[in-house]
Design a protein around this motif. Structure first.
Motif, PDB file in Angstrom:
ATOM      1  N   UNK A  12      37.974  39.405  43.452  1.00 31.12           N
ATOM      2  CA  UNK A  12      37.342  40.204  42.406  1.00 31.12           C
ATOM      3  C   UNK A  12      37.401  39.440  41.095  1.00 31.12           C
ATOM      4  N   UNK A  13      36.405  39.732  40.243  1.00 27.90           N
ATOM      5  CA  UNK A  13      36.409  39.115  38.914  1.00 27.90           C
ATOM      6  C   UNK A  13      35.885  40.126  37.911  1.00 27.90           C
ATOM      7  N   UNK A  14      36.654  40.316  36.833  1.00 27.92           N
ATOM      8  CA  UNK A  14      36.304  41.259  35.767  1.00 27.92           C
ATOM      9  C   UNK A  14      36.100  40.474  34.482  1.00 27.92           C
ATOM     10  N   UNK A  15      34.974  40.716  33.818  1.00 26.46           N
ATOM     11  CA  UNK A  15      34.660  40.038  32.566  1.00 26.46           C
ATOM     12  C   UNK A  15      35.564  40.542  31.441  1.00 26.46           C
ATOM     13  N   UNK A  16      35.681  39.762  30.366  1.00 27.08           N
ATOM     14  CA  UNK A  16      36.550  40.197  29.247  1.00 27.08           C
ATOM     15  C   UNK A  16      36.169  41.557  28.671  1.00 27.08           C
ATOM     16  N   UNK A  17      34.882  41.941  28.759  1.00 25.23           N
ATOM     17  CA  UNK A  17      34.474  43.242  28.223  1.00 25.23           C
ATOM     18  C   UNK A  17      34.749  44.390  29.192  1.00 25.23           C
ATOM     19  N   UNK A  18      35.382  44.087  30.332  1.00 23.09           N
ATOM     20  CA  UNK A  18      35.736  45.115  31.293  1.00 23.09           C
ATOM     21  C   UNK A  18      34.721  45.325  32.401  1.00 23.09           C
ATOM     22  N   UNK A  55      38.435  28.179  38.134  1.00 26.53           N
ATOM     23  CA  UNK A  55      38.571  29.491  37.498  1.00 26.53           C
ATOM     24  C   UNK A  55      39.395  30.377  38.419  1.00 26.53           C
ATOM     25  N   UNK A  56      40.311  31.133  37.820  1.00 29.48           N
ATOM     26  CA  UNK A  56      41.154  32.027  38.605  1.00 29.48           C
ATOM     27  C   UNK A  56      40.486  33.398  38.730  1.00 29.48           C
ATOM     28  N   UNK A  57      40.497  33.983  39.923  1.00 31.79           N
ATOM     29  CA  UNK A  57      39.938  35.338  40.070  1.00 31.79           C
ATOM     30  C   UNK A  57      40.835  36.366  39.417  1.00 31.79           C
ATOM     31  N   UNK A  58      40.267  37.511  39.101  1.00 22.87           N
ATOM     32  CA  UNK A  58      41.062  38.625  38.566  1.00 22.87           C
ATOM     33  C   UNK A  58      41.978  39.185  39.647  1.00 22.87           C
ATOM     34  N   UNK A  59      41.472  39.200  40.879  1.00 22.47           N
ATOM     35  CA  UNK A  59      42.272  39.673  42.010  1.00 22.47           C
ATOM     36  C   UNK A  59      41.806  38.925  43.255  1.00 22.47           C
TER      37      UNK A  59
END
Length: 536
Positions: A12-18, A55-59
């Motif tokens: 999963x990947x979440x942008x800085x704006x959520x 790049x590291x994933x969010x999860x």
């Protein structure tokens, strides 16, 4: 990948704006050449960077022993980097030179490995890229965009990677160079993940992955197979939506009929009760039973309507709703009137025009301009638009000419697409301007977003809007690489749009499919001398 593999688990990947870009993706990459496609902004480049370990994933987890060589979409050249550095060979080349000079440092032998013929390999790779004789020590900053991409690709072929991750490697390459790239991709025998909108390159893949907001889907074939499957799926989804709409209309009609029947029964019962002179208490009981019956009917109807609405929403969500590019309705009124006339025109810094360019264009001409990088295609369009004076001879612009510049120089980063369009057409009411931007795939939020914050494809759409919907429609439309940064859906829609356009058109592109599908009738090849108009 000779036994090597790379796996992404629950990624999963979440942008800085959520905003969630993607979630719970699973993917295994081996030696099957794989293309990654999807609409602009869906996260293809982010996923490619995660695959490459940049790049590291969010999860989630990235696992495997594959050695990865990554080529980003934009080749960035750090200060002082050499050609060898851009190819990823600078350290090994320097180590080879030190060993030849007598170094016994174990680190030098580790950096070089078994590549004792590295200089010869470098020279051969550069020659295959059409850059024979290029000095590996030359500053990479002196290269053109196309040369830098070819050098970076030469480094990819030289790498000892198990998996190549290439993000839009066709950028800045001309037709011949793209064809050569396609051949090299077909010859690569290890793992490959290709992020691209180039249908010719994607046709060399054996699997297509489509990234969308709903996840990652695999199609076991090349782009042609993927396109057929997607067309069949789209047709099935649209048929299912039509059926859901029809079923919803039938339900509405049935329920309306039931309500009318119930109301008529109630009216008859009320009249019969009055005529029978029933006691008020009995009349009240009858009315209560009737209302209870009507209430049960309404409850059942509401439940059925809710189910029908849910089915309709589900069917609608399954339909691919790509934003459409729309051409203006108005086109040139007098198609035979000469729009641009070139007489013995010699363009500055374009040797191929020294014999003098003779060209007469009206609003009936539909011309494709092809040729190698640096051969003068963009200069020709600027001259036809009256933006660049010839070194000698004459170019007379006698009609309305609109130029789409591939550099998008007309876009102010601080202004929004809506502001740009209102400036190009002050008479256009704001609601209509927003509607036209929406037809170009720029919704209400994007229409008001400063261009600096838009993606490449969104900026292209904004610039197209200003050209296509200017206050006075053009007699001659000049498009310089309009397909840059557009995704596959937008490219296909752009082709349909150009086929429908009835005015004069001059199209510069390195996309063979776009040129073939745009309905062109003539061509100019800037790689030949002299330039002349020939049938397509």
């Amino acid at each position: 990948m000779a036994g090597s593999r790379l796996a992404l688990n629950a990624l999963s990947f979440v942008l800085p704006d959520g905003r969630i870009l993607f979630q719970s993706l699973d993917l295994v990459l081996d030696d099957v050449p794989t293309g990654l496609v999807g609409r602009n902004g869906v996260g293809k480049s982010v996923l490619a960077k995660i695959v490459a370990g940049r790049l590291q994933p969010t999860a989630g987890r990235r696992e495997g022993d594959a050695r990865v060589h990554y080529l980003p979409q934009q080749v960035r050249i750090p200060p002082g980097q050499s050609v060898a550095g851009l190819m990823g060979c600078a350290e090994a080349l320097a180590a080879l030179a030190r060993i030849e000079a007598g170094s016994a440092d174990p680190l030098d032998f580790e950096r070089l490995g078994e590549r004792w013929t590295l200089r010869e390999q470098l020279a051969q790779a550069l020659a295959q890229a059409g850059l024979a004789g290029l000095d590996p020590a030359r500053p990479a900053a002196t290269l053109s965009g196309g040369e830098a991409m070819r050098v970076a690709l030469a480094g990819a072929w030289l790498s000892d990677a198990d998996l190549l991750v290439l993000d839009e490697p066709g950028n800045h390459l001309d037709l011949a160079q793209r064809a050569a790239l396609g051949q090299r991709l077909r010859e690569w025998r290890r793992g490959l993940l290709l992020v691209s909108h180039d249908r010719d390159l994607l046709d060399g893949m054996h699997r297509i992955l489509e990234l969308s907001p709903s996840g990652l889907r695999s199609y076991g074939g090349n782009h042609a197979f993927y396109a057929r499957q997607r067309a069949a799926e789209r047709a099935a989804s649209e048929a299912a939506l039509d059926q859901a709409r029809a079923a919803h209309r039938r339900l509405q009609a049935q329920q309306q009929l039931q309500r009318e029947r119930q109301q008529r029964r109630q009216a008859r019962a009320a009249r019969a009760a009055k005529q029978a002179n029933q006691a008020p208490i009995l009349l009240g009981l009858a009315r209560a039973r009737s209302q209870a019956s009507l209430g049960r009917l309404e409850l059942r109807s509401a439940s059925l309507r809710a189910q029908s609405h849910a089915a309709l929403r589900e069917a609608a969500a399954a339909v691919d709703t790509a934003p459409a590019l729309a051409m203006p309705v108005d086109t040139a009124s007098d198609s035979r009137r000469v729009v641009v006339r070139c007489a013995q025109a010699v363009l500055a810094h374009v040797p191929a025009t020294h014999a003098g360019l003779e060209l007469v264009l009206d609003a009936r001409h539909r011309i494709g301009v092809v040729g190698p990088n640096g051969s003068g295609k963009s200069s020709l369009l600027r001259a036809l638009a009256g933006r660049e004076a010839p070194a000698s001879g004459r170019i007379v612009v006698a009609g309305r000419v609109a130029l789409f510049d591939q550099q998008l120089d007309g876009l102010d980063p601080a202004r929004s697409p809506l502001e740009h369009l209102r400036a190009a057409n002050p008479s256009l009411p704001e609601p209509e301007a927003r509607g036209r931007l929406a037809l170009l795939g720029l919704d209400a939020d994007l229409a008001r977003t400063p261009c600096a914050r838009l993606s490449g494809g969104e900026r292209v759409r904004a610039a197209l809007a200003c050209v296509l919907h200017a206050q006075a429609p053009p007699d001659l439309l000049l498009l310089d690489e309009p397909g840059n940064h557009l995704d596959l859906d937008a490219l296909e829609t752009l082709e349909r749009m150009l086929r429908q356009y009835r005015g004069g058109l001059v199209l510069v592109s390195h996309d063979r499919r776009l040129l073939e599908n745009a309905g062109l009738e003539h061509r100019i090849d800037t790689g030949t001398t002299p330039w002349r108009l020939v049938p397509w």
